[in-house]
Design a protein around this motif. Structure first.
Motif, PDB file in Angstrom:
ATOM      1  N   SER A   1       3.262  -1.589  13.042  1.00 23.93           N
ATOM      2  CA  SER A   1       2.945  -2.407  14.211  1.00 23.93           C
ATOM      3  C   SER A   1       3.324  -3.838  13.887  1.00 23.93           C
TER       4      SER A   1
ATOM      5  N   LEU B   1     -10.491   6.655  -8.873  1.00 24.20           N
ATOM      6  CA  LEU B   1      -9.452   7.666  -8.655  1.00 24.20           C
ATOM      7  C   LEU B   1      -8.239   7.074  -7.954  1.00 24.20           C
ATOM      8  N   GLY B   2      -7.091   7.525  -8.329  1.00 22.69           N
ATOM      9  CA  GLY B   2      -5.890   7.204  -7.556  1.00 22.69           C
ATOM     10  C   GLY B   2      -6.067   7.818  -6.186  1.00 22.69           C
ATOM     11  N   LYS B   3      -6.159   6.953  -5.194  1.00 26.53           N
ATOM     12  CA  LYS B   3      -6.547   7.472  -3.890  1.00 26.53           C
ATOM     13  C   LYS B   3      -5.339   7.965  -3.103  1.00 26.53           C
ATOM     14  N   GLN B   4      -5.598   8.893  -2.198  1.00 27.76           N
ATOM     15  CA  GLN B   4      -4.510   9.374  -1.351  1.00 27.76           C
ATOM     16  C   GLN B   4      -4.102   8.260  -0.405  1.00 27.76           C
ATOM     17  N   GLN B   5      -2.832   8.124  -0.216  1.00 28.95           N
ATOM     18  CA  GLN B   5      -2.340   7.053   0.645  1.00 28.95           C
ATOM     19  C   GLN B   5      -2.489   7.440   2.106  1.00 28.95           C
ATOM     20  N   ASN B   6      -3.085   6.546   2.861  1.00 24.45           N
ATOM     21  CA  ASN B   6      -3.045   6.699   4.308  1.00 24.45           C
ATOM     22  C   ASN B   6      -1.924   5.799   4.805  1.00 24.45           C
TER      23      ASN B   6
ATOM     24  N   ALA C   1      -0.149   3.396   6.837  1.00 26.00           N
ATOM     25  CA  ALA C   1      -0.548   2.511   7.932  1.00 26.00           C
ATOM     26  C   ALA C   1       0.452   2.649   9.066  1.00 26.00           C
ATOM     27  N   GLU C   2      -0.064   2.609  10.288  1.00 27.27           N
ATOM     28  CA  GLU C   2       0.846   2.763  11.429  1.00 27.27           C
ATOM     29  C   GLU C   2       1.658   1.478  11.582  1.00 27.27           C
TER      30      GLU C   2
END
Lengths: 257, 66, 374
Positions: free
Chosen positions: A247, A237-242, A244-245
């Motif tokens: 830094s 599945l095309g995954k939901q983007q998290n 990245a914080e």
């Protein structure tokens, strides 16, 4: 081929179908045919001596379907074991969908009695498919005693609420070493697709088909949803983007050489 | 003599076999399971058991279920 | 069912081909999700994933912080014996090497252990070779019992045992096992182990299963990086750890990343694993198993160790000495391999602090739960 394999046996369909709550045996037969399912659950009851009805088994081709007797009605391990043994004596293969449901309101499965019964039945040579709450640690204990699948519920049986236990089912799928079959509570084809997309190996549906205005049509809809969900899972599945914080770079040292 | 079948009293002739009882009740022996005084029987045992007064028999078959 | 059965499902040629043919699109897909599948893990080991190394590092860093907090656990190895009847070509203790051999007596063990204890260590890793003196495991059992009062956690990195052997270790007070497969490639394995009990590849491969059955609390695996091809060795290491964490769910699984170092006997790596690949493997392992312990030893340089610290490493050795009795007799040591980072435990601890982490010397105490060992 992307077959479902349980205890070394191969099944084409990933949709298991129940036979309860149908208006007639004929409608039940038409529905399981439309579902494309290979595994059909049945329950065991005392013969009604005064009013012997049309036998369910007259409508199920035993060469085509694996009859999977459940232990519904059992309130503890001993009753479940007794029902499983009776099913085998009645000529079924030694497969059993183990259900122990002392709670009469939500029919929630009893984890302690289920584990006890599973251990005994596995030792007696049964292929045990236990119905459980979506409890990952219970699933591990059951795997250790040798069950063939685990069948976590999506929501209490018959509620049609869908995959309310999603996060715990995801953990079970992630950690399981036997097939995971999401059972109970799946009220719509989209619920079944969701479970399959999550990586469930199969789903089990009864009420949602039996209570539909047109059960065979609903069974066909579930069949498509299960296939769609499975294919989506396999396709990635095309995954939901998290996000990245932001830094400072952590791998700068690889370039500073 | 009196026996109990699925919690109902029933009168049968002495020296009735279990198979005969099944026939008398109009059941198909391939689709039922029987607990005879709490012991689960194999199908082959049906014809070898002669009923005794006071026997308790449970006969079950398959119905719809999920 | 043991890991050897599981491994059959992933033939090396197929894995190699899949990794070689990975596209950047697949890498992005793998990095977008919450959890990796084993296939995603292979994807992240590919050359195609190297341009994404910073993203991988950021994710690995975040997950590690989430699961472990800002901590690094310190442990140190203690060599009990360098007597060995195996012929491992890469090892300084290879039986063919003409070096002084020693097996510490229980008193020597205790003396060495006290020095290590005084450095501050409460987690210790005991190492031996494979030798007839080790038969029936009673030497190791006696050693563990002798030093048990000094340490809250005792791990072993020795020859593979049968299940009863591991049970004996558990009751003696061992809570962790480290066992490197060295290489998951059976053909190469045979070449590198020309004689000795260690030639039995399957016996070693399935030993962590036996440790799991015996109830060891922590089980660590690893491949000696530099022997087999990077892609397959890294893949099978992750597969092994993942398999163990599912099957022996009461045990905590860890992975080590030992790269070949120069050893007495002069063995050169067959496949060079570069720093980028090492980082790739550390990060991919963290993403595959968020709760795994990831171990980094003093084989690596101080500079590289400091850089790897935030990428997912949870356990580091310090003050290491790879010869038996090496702490008590400083100076005249025969090493299994050369260590690189020779900073003292104290120095290591203050660098960990500077990096914003807390040093953990002891994370649990078996005596607290197990009344019989008090």
């Amino acid at each position: 081929m992307d077959d479902l394999i349980i205890a070394g046996r191969s099944f084409r369909s990933r949709l298991m179908v129940g036979t309860g709550k149908f208006a007639s045996n004929a409608q039940m037969a038409e529905t399981i045919a439309a579902s494309g399912g290979d595994i059909v659950t049945v329950a065991l009851r005392r013969v009604n001596i005064d009013d012997q009805q049309d036998d369910l088994l007259n409508h199920i081709d035993r060469d085509k379907y694996l009859l999977l007797p459940n232990t519904s009605g059992a309130r503890d391990a001993d009753e479940a074991i007794r029902l499983a043994r009776l099913s085998r004596a009645a000529g079924c293969e030694p497969w059993v969908k183990l259900e122990v449901t002392p709670d009469p309101y939500y029919l929630l499965p009893d984890p302690i009695e289920t584990l006890k019964a599973a251990e005994v039945l596995v030792k007696e040579g049964f292929i045990v498919l236990p119905y459980i709450n979506a409890d990952p640690v219970l699933a591990k204990h059951l795997q250790e005693v040798g069950v063939a699948t685990v069948m976590p519920l999506g929501a209490p049986i018959g509620t049609n609420k869908g995959l309310k236990t999603r996060d715990n089912v995801a953990i079970i799928i992630e950690q399981a070493i036997v097939p995971v079959v999401v059972d109970a509570g799946l009220g719509a084809p989209s619920h079944a697709a969701e479970a399959m997309e999550l990586g469930a190996d199969a789903v089990m549906v009864n009420t949602a088909m039996a209570v539909a205005a047109n059960p065979p049509m609903m069974a066909a809809a579930f069949a498509k949803a299960v296939e769609a969900g499975r294919e989506a899972y396999l396709a990635g599945l095309g995954k939901q983007q998290n996000q990245a914080e932001a830094s400072s770079p952590l791998t700068g040292f690889l370039r500073n050489k | 003599m009196e026996i109990t079948v699925n919690n109902q009293q029933r009168t049968v002739d002495t020296s009735t076999t279990l198979s005969a009882l099944i026939d008398e009740m109009g059941l198909d022996d391939k689709r039922i399971a029987i607990e005879y005084n709490r012991d689960i029987l194999s199908r082959e045992q049906f014809s070898t058991i002669t009923l005794q007064a006071g026997d308790t028999i449970e006969i079950v078959n398959f119905v719809g279920g999920g | 069912m043991s890991f050897s059965d599981e491994m059959q499902k992933y033939p090396a040629e197929l894995i190699q081909e899949q990794i070689a043919n990975t596209t950047s699109n697949q890498v992005e897909q793998a990095l977008a999700g919450e959890r990796l599948t084993i296939r995603d893990y292979a994807t992240l080991l590919s050359p195609a994933a190297q341009p994404y190394i910073e993203t991988m590092a950021q994710k690995a860093h975040q997950i590690t912080k989430q699961r472990f907090g800002n901590i690094i656990q310190l442990y140190t190895p203690m060599y009990l014996s360098n007597e060995c009847s195996n012929g491992c070509k890469y090892c300084g203790f290879n039986a063919s090497n003409k070096i002084p051999r020693a097996t510490l007596t229980l008193d020597e063990i205790e003396k060495e252990a006290k020095i290590i204890h005084d450095y501050g260590f409460r987690a210790i890793l005991l190492l031996t070779g494979e030798h007839k003196k080790m038969e029936d495991n009673s030497y190791l059992e006696a050693a563990v019992k002798r030093i048990k009062p000094l340490f809250s956690s005792i791990s072993i990195e020795v020859y593979p045992m049968d299940t009863d052997g591991y049970k004996k270790m558990v009751s003696a007070g061992v809570d962790g096992l480290t066992l490197y497969q060295e290489t998951y490639d059976p053909v190469l394995y045979e070449q590198l182990h020309p004689y000795g009990l260690k030639r039995n590849y399957i016996n070693r491969l399935n030993a962590p299963d036996r440790a799991g059955e015996a109830g060891l609390r922590r089980i660590g695996v690893g491949a000696l990086l530099g022997l087999g091809a990077f892609a397959t060795e890294a893949f099978h290491t992750g597969l092994h750890a993942n398999y163990l964490s599912k099957r022996y769910w009461r045990s905590h699984v860890s992975v080590s990343f030992p790269r070949i170092r120069p050893a007495d006997g002069g063995f050169a790596p067959i496949n060079i694993i570069d720093d980028t690949q090492l980082v790739q493997m550390v990060c991919a392992t963290r993403l595959l198993i968020p709760d795994a312990g990831l171990f980094l030893s003093t084989r690596e340089s101080a500079e590289l160790r400091d850089s790897l610290m935030p990428l997912g490493i949870t356990h580091m050795s310090a003050g290491s000495c790879t010869s038996p009795g090496g702490h008590a007799n400083e100076g005249k040591n025969i090493e299994q391999f050369a260590i690189d980072d020779d900073r003292s435990p104290e120095q290591m601890s203050s660098i960990i602090k500077e990096k914003g982490y807390e040093t953990v010397w002891k994370d649990w105490d078996s005596a607290f739960l197990n009344a019989s060992s008090i």
